[in-house]
Design an enzyme around this catalytic site. Sequence first.
Site, PDB file in Angstrom:
ATOM      1  N   HIS A  19       0.851  -1.192   0.000  1.00 54.86           N
ATOM      2  CA  HIS A  19       0.000   0.000   0.000  1.00 54.86           C
ATOM      3  C   HIS A  19       0.888   1.243   0.000  1.00 54.86           C
ATOM      4  O   HIS A  19       2.126   1.127   0.023  1.00 54.86           O
ATOM      5  CB  HIS A  19      -0.992  -0.021   1.157  1.00 54.86           C
ATOM      6  CG  HIS A  19      -0.380  -0.173   2.525  1.00 54.86           C
ATOM      7  ND1 HIS A  19       0.554   0.688   3.031  1.00 54.86           N
ATOM      8  CD2 HIS A  19      -0.585  -1.119   3.498  1.00 54.86           C
ATOM      9  CE1 HIS A  19       0.895   0.326   4.247  1.00 54.86           C
ATOM     10  NE2 HIS A  19       0.226  -0.790   4.559  1.00 54.86           N
ATOM     11  N   HIS A  22       3.783   1.445   2.563  1.00 53.13           N
ATOM     12  CA  HIS A  22       5.027   0.751   2.171  1.00 53.13           C
ATOM     13  C   HIS A  22       5.740   1.558   1.089  1.00 53.13           C
ATOM     14  O   HIS A  22       6.960   1.679   1.072  1.00 53.13           O
ATOM     15  CB  HIS A  22       4.736  -0.641   1.593  1.00 53.13           C
ATOM     16  CG  HIS A  22       4.014  -1.572   2.514  1.00 53.13           C
ATOM     17  ND1 HIS A  22       2.755  -2.058   2.241  1.00 53.13           N
ATOM     18  CD2 HIS A  22       4.373  -2.097   3.709  1.00 53.13           C
ATOM     19  CE1 HIS A  22       2.375  -2.855   3.231  1.00 53.13           C
ATOM     20  NE2 HIS A  22       3.331  -2.897   4.134  1.00 53.13           N
ATOM     21  N   CYS A 127       2.629 -11.317  20.385  1.00 51.43           N
ATOM     22  CA  CYS A 127       1.772 -10.609  19.421  1.00 51.43           C
ATOM     23  C   CYS A 127       2.227 -11.002  18.032  1.00 51.43           C
ATOM     24  O   CYS A 127       3.384 -10.750  17.649  1.00 51.43           O
ATOM     25  CB  CYS A 127       1.889  -9.091  19.591  1.00 51.43           C
ATOM     26  SG  CYS A 127       1.093  -8.217  18.226  1.00 51.43           S
ATOM     27  N   CYS A 130       3.225  -8.030  15.671  1.00 57.24           N
ATOM     28  CA  CYS A 130       4.602  -7.536  15.846  1.00 57.24           C
ATOM     29  C   CYS A 130       5.615  -8.651  15.621  1.00 57.24           C
ATOM     30  O   CYS A 130       6.801  -8.381  15.497  1.00 57.24           O
ATOM     31  CB  CYS A 130       4.847  -7.019  17.259  1.00 57.24           C
ATOM     32  SG  CYS A 130       3.897  -5.592  17.748  1.00 57.24           S
ATOM     33  N   CYS A 145      -2.105  -5.214  22.466  1.00 52.76           N
ATOM     34  CA  CYS A 145      -0.890  -4.652  21.881  1.00 52.76           C
ATOM     35  C   CYS A 145      -1.216  -3.231  21.417  1.00 52.76           C
ATOM     36  O   CYS A 145      -2.192  -3.028  20.692  1.00 52.76           O
ATOM     37  CB  CYS A 145      -0.445  -5.503  20.697  1.00 52.76           C
ATOM     38  SG  CYS A 145       0.679  -4.621  19.597  1.00 52.76           S
ATOM     39  N   HIS A 148      -1.196  -3.083  17.408  1.00 55.89           N
ATOM     40  CA  HIS A 148      -2.163  -3.861  16.622  1.00 55.89           C
ATOM     41  C   HIS A 148      -3.555  -3.941  17.240  1.00 55.89           C
ATOM     42  O   HIS A 148      -4.475  -4.467  16.617  1.00 55.89           O
ATOM     43  CB  HIS A 148      -1.591  -5.258  16.343  1.00 55.89           C
ATOM     44  CG  HIS A 148      -0.365  -5.184  15.477  1.00 55.89           C
ATOM     45  ND1 HIS A 148       0.903  -5.141  15.994  1.00 55.89           N
ATOM     46  CD2 HIS A 148      -0.230  -5.064  14.129  1.00 55.89           C
ATOM     47  CE1 HIS A 148       1.772  -5.017  15.016  1.00 55.89           C
ATOM     48  NE2 HIS A 148       1.119  -4.963  13.876  1.00 55.89           N
ATOM     49  N   LYS A 300      -5.726   5.766  10.202  1.00 59.29           N
ATOM     50  CA  LYS A 300      -4.739   4.709  10.025  1.00 59.29           C
ATOM     51  C   LYS A 300      -5.220   3.788   8.896  1.00 59.29           C
ATOM     52  O   LYS A 300      -6.394   3.457   8.815  1.00 59.29           O
ATOM     53  CB  LYS A 300      -4.617   3.940  11.346  1.00 59.29           C
ATOM     54  CG  LYS A 300      -3.422   3.026  11.365  1.00 59.29           C
ATOM     55  CD  LYS A 300      -3.232   2.358  12.705  1.00 59.29           C
ATOM     56  CE  LYS A 300      -2.220   1.239  12.484  1.00 59.29           C
ATOM     57  NZ  LYS A 300      -2.097   0.336  13.585  1.00 59.29           N
ATOM     58  N   LYS A 303      -6.701  -2.977   6.653  1.00 56.40           N
ATOM     59  CA  LYS A 303      -7.556  -3.824   5.816  1.00 56.40           C
ATOM     60  C   LYS A 303      -8.977  -3.830   6.351  1.00 56.40           C
ATOM     61  O   LYS A 303      -9.937  -3.784   5.593  1.00 56.40           O
ATOM     62  CB  LYS A 303      -7.008  -5.261   5.821  1.00 56.40           C
ATOM     63  CG  LYS A 303      -5.946  -5.498   4.768  1.00 56.40           C
ATOM     64  CD  LYS A 303      -5.666  -6.983   4.663  1.00 56.40           C
ATOM     65  CE  LYS A 303      -4.187  -7.226   4.428  1.00 56.40           C
ATOM     66  NZ  LYS A 303      -3.707  -8.533   4.792  1.00 56.40           N
TER      67      LYS A 303
HETATM   68  N1  MSP Z   1       8.951  -7.148   8.124  1.00 55.87           N
HETATM   69  C1  MSP Z   1       9.053  -6.108   9.065  1.00 55.87           C
HETATM   70  C2  MSP Z   1      10.341  -5.316   8.873  1.00 55.87           C
HETATM   71  C3  MSP Z   1      11.596  -6.132   8.928  1.00 55.87           C
HETATM   72  S1  MSP Z   1      12.989  -5.161   8.576  1.00 55.87           S
HETATM   73  C4  MSP Z   1      14.268  -6.173   8.909  1.00 55.87           C
HETATM   74  C5  MSP Z   1       7.864  -5.158   8.925  1.00 55.87           C
HETATM   75  N2  MSP Z   1       7.146  -5.261   7.790  1.00 55.87           N
HETATM   76  S2  MSP Z   1       5.871  -4.360   7.439  1.00 55.87           S
HETATM   77  O1  MSP Z   1       5.429  -4.810   6.155  1.00 55.87           O
HETATM   78  O2  MSP Z   1       4.919  -4.398   8.512  1.00 55.87           O
HETATM   79  O3  MSP Z   1       6.388  -2.886   7.341  1.00 55.87           O
HETATM   80  C6  MSP Z   1       7.432  -2.582   6.448  1.00 55.87           C
HETATM   81  C7  MSP Z   1       7.799  -1.116   6.537  1.00 55.87           C
HETATM   82  O4  MSP Z   1       6.689  -0.346   6.072  1.00 55.87           O
HETATM   83  C8  MSP Z   1       8.089  -0.673   7.967  1.00 55.87           C
HETATM   84  O5  MSP Z   1       9.214   0.182   8.006  1.00 55.87           O
HETATM   85  C9  MSP Z   1       6.836   0.089   8.352  1.00 55.87           C
HETATM   86  O6  MSP Z   1       7.067   1.121   9.270  1.00 55.87           O
HETATM   87  C10 MSP Z   1       6.434   0.664   7.002  1.00 55.87           C
HETATM   88  N3  MSP Z   1       5.013   1.000   6.964  1.00 55.87           N
HETATM   89  C11 MSP Z   1       3.949   0.161   7.045  1.00 55.87           C
HETATM   90  N4  MSP Z   1       2.810   0.909   7.025  1.00 55.87           N
HETATM   91  C12 MSP Z   1       3.131   2.224   6.935  1.00 55.87           C
HETATM   92  C13 MSP Z   1       2.419   3.422   6.821  1.00 55.87           C
HETATM   93  N5  MSP Z   1       1.103   3.471   6.859  1.00 55.87           N
HETATM   94  N6  MSP Z   1       3.133   4.556   6.642  1.00 55.87           N
HETATM   95  C14 MSP Z   1       4.499   4.564   6.528  1.00 55.87           C
HETATM   96  N7  MSP Z   1       5.190   3.455   6.659  1.00 55.87           N
HETATM   97  C15 MSP Z   1       4.546   2.294   6.946  1.00 55.87           C
HETATM   98  O7  MSP Z   1       7.657  -4.343   9.814  1.00 55.87           O
END
Ligand code: MSP
Length: 519
Positions: A19, A22, A127, A130, A145, A148, A300, A303
């Site tokens: 999304h 990411h 969790c 996390c 948590c 989450h 926020k 899904k």
């Molecule tokens: N897999 C772990 C990270 C492992 S790094 C060795 C993880 N994955 S995640 O898919 O949940 O998140 C990946 C990255 O995307 C994280 O840095 C997280 O902060 C970022 N984001 C996820 N949702 C986000 C937003 N809504 N806004 C900005 N960044 C976000 O955590």
Amino acid sequence: MMENFYITTAIDYVNGAPHIGHAYEKIYTDIIFRHFKKRIPECFFLTGTDEHGIKIQKTAKTLGINPQEMCDINSKKFQDAWKLLNIEYSKFIRTTDDYHKTIVQEIFEKLLNQGDIYKHSYTGLYCSGCETFLNAKDLDENGNCPIHGKKPESVSEENYFFKLTKYKDRIIEHIKKNRSFILPEFRANEVLNQLENIEDISVSRAKTNVEWGIEVKSDPSQVIYVWIDALSNYITALGYDVNGNHSENFKKFWPANFQIIGKDILKFHSIYWSAILMALGLELPKTIYAHGWITIDQNKMSKSTGNVIAPKAVMDEYELTNPDALRYFMATAAANGKDGNYSDVDFKEKVNADLANNMGNLLNRTLNMLVKYFDGEIKDDFISDNELNNKAKNIIRQVQLYFDIADVSSAANTIISLVDEANKYVNDSAPWTLAKEEKMVECGKVLYDVLNLMTKITLLIEPYCPEIAKLMANQLKLDINLKYTDIQPNMIKSGKLISKEEITPVFLRLDSSFATNKK
Ligand code: MSP
């Protein structure tokens, strides 16, 4: 001068599709990477997907497919999205890659053999969001948590533990001595507070409870808990070797210059990762930069709320032929390390104001005047040093300083402030009036000054908007691959620069209404 530069992103969980949250991080990192490519000879950018753990296992089960199959499908979605957004990574790692799994097993054995990892019976609150055990004091008032919003599961297991506490004092000292280790600086205190209460951490799960993970080599009844697996990606991807026979890439690029991650996983990077690196006898990254979170219309993204926006959806809705507008918006959506927000209205307003009305329009009208008054030709006597050159020099320096602390949004605002200066200069000098008064050399000088300045703006904006910058460079006859050290006061030479047919707008205003179409 620094010779090599290494930057990484977090690796994304593949239990869903990418999304714009990411995407924010990947765009942010890509912009820093592209900027440093203009300053440093060898640069390496790593991103990838995090594919093990209970969350992935459960999602695959719900979908009725095996986890590997789901990882393959979803990892591809991330790779496709990054391609669409012009993310120029050097390598994409998947934690299910064989080489990664092998090195992670070796890392685990090394830490076990040297006594940094030990076995311990444990009852804790896990969790799965996390992918970590939480302490009772970490939970909110409802026992959930805080990230989450779900109750963690009570889990009793015999696990392997990592002696995090052994490294506590060294980490505190490192943070205090190295002011740019955690950026933005305001995050460092948060980490120092967390360090006060740390305990040793579980680094494995019983295979009876979690199957989807890398097996502990010397004890196949256990799988390696995701954070050791995931964090190691930053060195396995380069070719780290537990026996010290590192690859050329590892020797060249470790320690990383910037590890860009979200604020939610700062603890794992600044504390767990630092301790693992210390235990392996490796240097710590120069900077861990924690960005804020992107919300949608101030909510926020989730899904369950149904407000998740895929990067492709924005591109399709606005019929964008390249990702520059989205890249630019994302880069400026949040102030340094703070949260930011996406809304259709803000998106349109911001890119229309900065890219179309301000930057694009300035180039377009200046080139049109050059064609109208001088048949597109720069005459020798137009070229002279000008106060804008000095301003540009200072701004280039300022932009580099912002990039040195990974402050991508302030750097963008600084670049746009230079465009504002140029617009003001055109309006104040009124070359159209000078032409009417037949003051042609003066008129030509103004146009030259602005076009010359636009070459610098083009090189500065390229990391944000590579496609727009290409269009600008074509019209200014500028080599887009120039480094910042190649910038001279006068970048445009005399002679024919452009003809009427060659002038194209670099960015068209977004007039369609995403918001109305969608709702
Ligand atoms: N897999 C772990 C990270 C492992 S790094 C060795 C993880 N994955 S995640 O898919 O949940 O998140 C990946 C990255 O995307 C994280 O840095 C997280 O902060 C970022 N984001 C996820 N949702 C986000 C937003 N809504 N806004 C900005 N960044 C976000 O955590």
